[in-house]
Every structure is written in C-alpha cells, then in structure tokens.
Design a protein around this motif. Structure first.
Motif, PDB file in Angstrom:
ATOM      1  N   ARG A  98       0.985  -1.326  -0.138  1.00 35.48           N
ATOM      2  CA  ARG A  98       0.304   0.238   0.259  1.00 35.48           C
ATOM      3  C   ARG A  98       0.942   1.752   0.312  1.00 35.48           C
ATOM      4  NH1 ARG A  98      -2.933   0.039   5.029  1.00 35.48           N
ATOM      5  NH2 ARG A  98      -1.206  -0.816   6.069  1.00 35.48           N
ATOM      6  N   PHE A  99       2.349   0.963   0.324  1.00 35.97           N
ATOM      7  CA  PHE A  99       3.350   2.143   0.549  1.00 35.97           C
ATOM      8  C   PHE A  99       3.881   2.273  -0.821  1.00 35.97           C
ATOM      9  CE2 PHE A  99       1.260   1.553   4.442  1.00 35.97           C
ATOM     10  CZ  PHE A  99       0.437   2.383   4.696  1.00 35.97           C
ATOM     11  N   CYS A 100       4.795   3.248  -0.372  1.00 40.17           N
ATOM     12  CA  CYS A 100       6.042   3.454  -1.416  1.00 40.17           C
ATOM     13  C   CYS A 100       7.621   3.562   0.380  1.00 40.17           C
ATOM     14  CB  CYS A 100       6.364   4.929  -2.007  1.00 40.17           C
ATOM     15  SG  CYS A 100       6.417   6.611  -0.683  1.00 40.17           S
ATOM     16  N   VAL A 101       8.319   2.715  -0.473  1.00 41.74           N
ATOM     17  CA  VAL A 101       9.423   2.570   0.700  1.00 41.74           C
ATOM     18  C   VAL A 101       9.986   3.373   1.573  1.00 41.74           C
ATOM     19  CG1 VAL A 101      12.129   2.275   0.996  1.00 41.74           C
ATOM     20  CG2 VAL A 101      10.240   1.097  -0.956  1.00 41.74           C
ATOM     21  N   PRO A 102       9.997   5.064   1.229  1.00 38.78           N
ATOM     22  CA  PRO A 102       9.395   6.696   2.544  1.00 38.78           C
ATOM     23  C   PRO A 102       8.498   5.320   3.353  1.00 38.78           C
ATOM     24  CG  PRO A 102      10.136   7.096   0.348  1.00 38.78           C
ATOM     25  CD  PRO A 102       9.446   5.535   0.076  1.00 38.78           C
ATOM     26  N   CYS A 103       7.361   5.859   2.165  1.00 41.08           N
ATOM     27  CA  CYS A 103       6.131   5.738   3.987  1.00 41.08           C
ATOM     28  C   CYS A 103       6.262   4.983   4.207  1.00 41.08           C
ATOM     29  CB  CYS A 103       4.923   6.104   2.739  1.00 41.08           C
ATOM     30  SG  CYS A 103       4.716   7.576   1.894  1.00 41.08           S
ATOM     31  N   GLN A 104       6.733   3.288   3.668  1.00 42.64           N
ATOM     32  CA  GLN A 104       6.510   1.756   4.305  1.00 42.64           C
ATOM     33  C   GLN A 104       7.217   2.476   5.443  1.00 42.64           C
ATOM     34  OE1 GLN A 104       4.754  -0.708   3.956  1.00 42.64           O
ATOM     35  NE2 GLN A 104       5.087  -1.249   6.041  1.00 42.64           N
ATOM     36  N   ARG A 105       8.494   3.201   5.493  1.00 40.93           N
ATOM     37  CA  ARG A 105       9.302   3.134   6.801  1.00 40.93           C
ATOM     38  C   ARG A 105       8.919   3.641   7.606  1.00 40.93           C
ATOM     39  NH1 ARG A 105      14.323   4.660   3.097  1.00 40.93           N
ATOM     40  NH2 ARG A 105      15.213   3.461   1.917  1.00 40.93           N
TER      41      ARG A 105
END
Length: 108
Positions: A98-105
C-alpha cells in the motif's frame, strides 16, 4: 520533470490491471498453499511457531484481498501515504503493498 521520474511513470503504466491481478492471484495461491502445508505439518511442529506463521500468512492474504479491491476501484499503485505512484519494481516484488518505500518506513 527528471528522467528518473518519467522512466518510473512509464514503467508504472506498463503494469496493467490484468498484470497486477495476475501477480496478486499468484501471491494468494502461494499463501494458501503455505497455509495448507502448515495445517498438514501442524501435528509435528511446535504449536506456537505454527500459529505465528499462520497469522502472518493470513495477514498477507488480507493485504492481497485489499489490493484486489484497489485494482478494481482504480487506486492500485498509488501510495496511501503520499499519494504518489508506487514504483513498478516495488509492485513486482510486493504486489499487495500500500506504500512506497519512504512511506512504509514511516508507517512501521
């Protein structure tokens, strides 16, 4: 617009709804196979470990189902954190993300 961004956008456009659904169906089938294998091996394995594995697989199946719904409503491939396109490379690895890598972090 940078060259990197236009390449990412072009690659994202190549991941069609049909391709996304194929990847999600494969993910679903793999997880269901894992659940069946765990159910069959449960008598031999430690109950606590097996319960944790089943919980993880069931969580991923829930994510897969939610991703299928996003494909159907047209929001698949858009980050739920920043509303930017999720790079196709990430969707190829985690088709249910559901998220790009930065938002997942940031979400973790």
């Amino acid at each position: 617009m940078s060259l990197d961004m236009s390449l990412a956008e072009t690659r994202l456009q190549r991941l069609t709804a049909h391709e996304a659904l194929q990847r999600l169906e494969h993910e679903r089938a793999s997880r269901l196979t894992q659940l069946r294998a765990i159910d069959e091996a449960e008598a031999e394995a430690e109950e606590q470990v097996m319960a944790a594995q089943k919980g993880t697989i069931q969580r991923i199946l829930t994510e897969v189902e939610a991703a299928v719904a996003r494909v159907q409503d047209g929001s698949y491939g858009t980050c739920q954190g920043c509303a930017k396109p999720i790079p196709v490379e990430r969707l190829e690895i985690l088709p249910y993300t559901r998220f790009c890598v930065p938002c997942q972090r940031n979400a973790a």
